[in-house]
Design a protein around this motif. Structure first.
Motif, PDB file in Angstrom:
ATOM      1  N   CYS A 155     -24.174  -8.540  -0.650  1.00 43.51           N
ATOM      2  CA  CYS A 155     -25.349  -7.380  -0.965  1.00 43.51           C
ATOM      3  C   CYS A 155     -26.436  -7.878  -1.791  1.00 43.51           C
ATOM      4  CB  CYS A 155     -24.763  -6.124  -1.441  1.00 43.51           C
ATOM      5  SG  CYS A 155     -23.782  -6.609  -3.025  1.00 43.51           S
ATOM      6  N   ASP A 159     -28.819  -3.955  -5.363  1.00 41.96           N
ATOM      7  CA  ASP A 159     -27.650  -3.148  -4.655  1.00 41.96           C
ATOM      8  C   ASP A 159     -26.592  -3.135  -5.386  1.00 41.96           C
ATOM      9  OD1 ASP A 159     -29.388  -1.952  -2.736  1.00 41.96           O
ATOM     10  OD2 ASP A 159     -28.937  -3.639  -1.449  1.00 41.96           O
ATOM     11  N   ARG A 163     -24.823  -0.241  -7.450  1.00 39.46           N
ATOM     12  CA  ARG A 163     -23.863   0.274  -6.635  1.00 39.46           C
ATOM     13  C   ARG A 163     -22.955   1.078  -7.248  1.00 39.46           C
ATOM     14  NH1 ARG A 163     -23.332  -0.708  -1.498  1.00 39.46           N
ATOM     15  NH2 ARG A 163     -24.250  -2.681  -1.507  1.00 39.46           N
ATOM     16  N   CYS A 167     -18.655  -0.867  -1.202  1.00 39.75           N
ATOM     17  CA  CYS A 167     -19.125  -0.524   0.125  1.00 39.75           C
ATOM     18  C   CYS A 167     -18.486  -0.805   1.456  1.00 39.75           C
ATOM     19  CB  CYS A 167     -20.508  -1.468   0.312  1.00 39.75           C
ATOM     20  SG  CYS A 167     -20.012  -3.301   0.603  1.00 39.75           S
ATOM     21  N   CYS A 179     -18.756  -5.778  -7.568  1.00 39.58           N
ATOM     22  CA  CYS A 179     -19.696  -4.866  -7.926  1.00 39.58           C
ATOM     23  C   CYS A 179     -18.893  -3.771  -8.922  1.00 39.58           C
ATOM     24  CB  CYS A 179     -20.567  -4.197  -7.125  1.00 39.58           C
ATOM     25  SG  CYS A 179     -19.250  -3.234  -5.791  1.00 39.58           S
ATOM     26  N   ASN A 582     -32.713   3.511  -5.619  1.00 38.81           N
ATOM     27  CA  ASN A 582     -32.238   3.085  -6.935  1.00 38.81           C
ATOM     28  C   ASN A 582     -32.646   3.913  -8.042  1.00 38.81           C
ATOM     29  OD1 ASN A 582     -30.642   1.260  -5.362  1.00 38.81           O
ATOM     30  ND2 ASN A 582     -32.420  -0.327  -5.502  1.00 38.81           N
TER      31      ASN A 582
END
Length: 617
Positions: A155, A159, A163, A167, A179, A582
């Motif tokens: 990513c 992102d 996040r 994902c 993340c 975002n």
């Protein structure tokens, strides 16, 4: 010596120093750039017959001026020559047509959790670069394979930062979700080291290291980790067994093959890494009066200016300035680079293979050129055009309900797109759904004033759009061949007791001025394929511009609804967060930490997005 007195004086006053000379024609255009260890001796060789290249007398008949730039060393002259050739692209220098399209994989070790990225161009940063790869497909396949074995994040940084949960890549086992802290930094670093080792060609050390890690995991009763390492080892060994060409040496080598036909040179590089053939790169054939040694020198300078050299480069012949170029490459690699002229044995076999690839590339491109020429002739004859449509311009309109209406113009020269000639038009006079009016405005703006006229004008549309184009050209007193290209449903009627109608697939039909019925070109015709390519490119170009304007308006409309958020704050938020999505998902703390945003406004933005329910995005 040249007859021009001023030019003669310049030649006589050339400095006895290393540097670069730039030859100019009567229009002041730079037509050739060269380098020399001694400029005076080099320039003198053009007129004393010491320069035996076929190009020397050819250049003498065309130059009316020359400029000199001196340097401290021959190596500086080499670098300067390469930079000037890239800047001015002189007509009679050897130019690698696609010298900026090499694909690399990039990884920045300075990031806490690095990721692999596919990039077209190297920049002078601290990142590691792997490649070059012969095509985007080869680079993407390598990236996909590496991500399956070494599940690094894929990513973007924005992102990754914002996040809210792992994902889909995590769900299918292709990412360890750093993340959300589901992998510690030490384990992730080991994955990064394995990735770098694999891409740098350290296969044996990598496999040995993975074996050791697997045994340690097994002895510590960590059987799940041991199983993952076992699968990784299996995939690596299977991939390495697919190599079809092995060398007796473990060196990194590049092999330059050349094929010549009637003054046209086709070039191909083979990439040998750790003794294995990893890929190749073919270049657009160049037509030049330069000899083979000068071509080899130019290729080495232009290609390795943006790519790392290997330990050894296998070449078909010796070339000028070999010592200077070797010194320059050694500085780039921080290690000596060897030039080998292959005469026999395994290296000669590799050189023959590279030359065979260069010949095959030449034949393929020659056949493609013949097909394009055939298509142009068919278009001229079938559509009764006045001349061969070497330059074709196509126009299209894109809008939704008249909003964000744009027009596009694409240019094709001899069957190939010329992207430097593309133009976008934002429709200014019409804000209602009126394709004809929009096409009239775009065409009038294109053909008002000076500019190269096309041999054939194509509009994406039927009779109506064709008539608009004819009307605009008539008003401007311009005479051109014009056609319309439109998709139409082809219907057939069947009668056996009752009449039935059947709609077959849409077909492209060509509309001509003064002709009632459209012309159908054979579906397999190279001429129709060319027209479709031109039309589809115009459509793509128009739609991409329309979407960009629409997205820009969408962004503005959402942020404009938030009280006290002006244009400065909007730009600042978008620059910091990257997208409205975002911004919407950001926490209050993230908003408060945005540079230039006070806490009161951060609270307003946060409350707006938490209370709002109806979003278009």
């Amino acid at each position: 010596m040249p007859e021009n007195t001023e030019l003669k004086e310049k030649f006589l006053s050339a400095p006895r120093l290393p540097g670069v000379y730039m030859m100019k024609d009567a229009q002041g255009r730079i037509i050739y750039i060269g380098k020399a260890n001694n400029l005076k001796n080099r320039i003198g060789s053009y007129f004393t017959g010491k320069d035996t290249r076929p190009m020397a007398p050819f250049l003498l008949t065309r130059i009316v001026d020359v400029e000199f730039i001196t340097t401290s060393t021959p190596k500086e002259a080499l670098i300067l020559e390469n930079n000037l050739i890239k800047k001015y692209r002189p007509r009679y220098n050897v130019l690698l047509r696609d010298d900026k399209t090499y694909y690399h994989l990039s990884l920045d070790p300075a990031e806490k959790y690095p990721r692999l990225r596919l990039v077209r161009k190297r920049v002078n940063d601290a990142a590691l670069y792997f490649g070059p790869y012969p095509s985007g497909m080869a680079a993407k396949e390598t990236l996909k394979f590496v991500q399956q074995i070494f599940p690094l994040r894929s990513c973007r940084n924005l992102d990754f930062k914002f996040r809210s949960r792992p994902c889909l890549e995590y769900q299918i086992g292709r990412c360890l979700a750093p993340c959300k802290g589901l992998v510690d930094e030490k384990d992730y670093s080991m994955l990064v080291e394995g990735t770098v080792a694999f891409l740098q060609g350290h296969r044996k050390e990598l496999i040995s290291g993975l074996n050791k890690q697997m045994e340690e995991a097994s002895s510590n009763l960590n059987y799940e980790e041991a199983a993952r390492l076992r699968d990784r080892l299996f995939a690596l060994k299977h991939a390495l067994e697919k190599q079809h060409v092995d060398s007796v040496t473990e060196k990194d080598q590049d092999v330059l093959g050349v094929y010549a036909d009637a003054g046209v040179y086709s070039l191909c590089l083979l990439f040998i890494r750790s003794g294995k053939l990893m890929g190749s790169k073919s270049f657009t054939p160049v037509k030049t009066k330069a000899d083979l040694s000068e071509i080899v020198s130019s290729v080495l300078q232009q290609y390795y200016e943006s790519n790392n050299p290997p330990e050894e480069i296998i070449l078909p012949c010796n070339f000028p300035d070999e010592k200077v170029i070797a010194e320059w490459l050694a500085d780039k690699k921080r290690k000596g680079v060897v030039f080998t002229i292959a005469m026999r044995g395994a290296k000669k076999a590799l050189l023959d293979m590279a030359c065979a690839n260069a010949r095959e590339n030449f034949m393929v491109l020659q056949k493609k050129e013949e097909q394009k020429n055939t298509a142009l002739v068919i278009l001229r004859d079938k559509l009764a055009l006045e001349k061969l449509p070497q330059r074709v311009e196509c126009f299209d309109i894109s809008n939704i309900g008249g909003k964000n209406a744009v027009g596009s113009m694409v240019v094709f020269q001899n069957g190939e797109p010329v992207k430097s000639g593309y133009r976008r038009f934002r429709v200014k006079t019409i804000d209602a759904p009126d394709d004809y009016g929009m096409m009239r405005e775009v065409l009038a703006r294109r053909f008002t004033g000076t500019g190269t006229m096309p041999d054939l004008l194509v509009v994406d549309g039927g009779k109506g759009h064709l008539n608009i184009a004819l009307s605009v050209l008539k008003d401007l007193k311009i005479k051109l061949d014009v056609i319309g290209l439109a998709k139409e449903e082809h219907r057939m009627f069947f009668s056996k007791g009752s009449v039935k109608e059947k709609t077959l697939k849409c077909q492209d039909r060509v509309y001509l001025p003064g002709r009632k019925n459209a012309v159908s070109l054979a579906s397999s015709s190279s001429a129709l394929t060319l027209l479709q390519h031109v039309r589809d490119e115009a459509h793509r170009f128009a739609v991409s511009y329309h979407r960009r304007l629409r997205q820009k308006d969408d962004l503005k409309s959402i942020l404009d609804e938030i009280p006290d958020v002006g244009s400065r704050h909007k730009n600042m938020l978008l620059r910091h967060f990257g997208s409205v999505k975002n911004i919407r998902e950001a926490s209050l703390e993230d908003l408060r930490n945005t540079p230039g945003l006070d806490k009161k406004l951060a609270q307003k933005i946060y409350s707006y997005f938490r209370n709002e329910r109806d979003y278009s995005r």
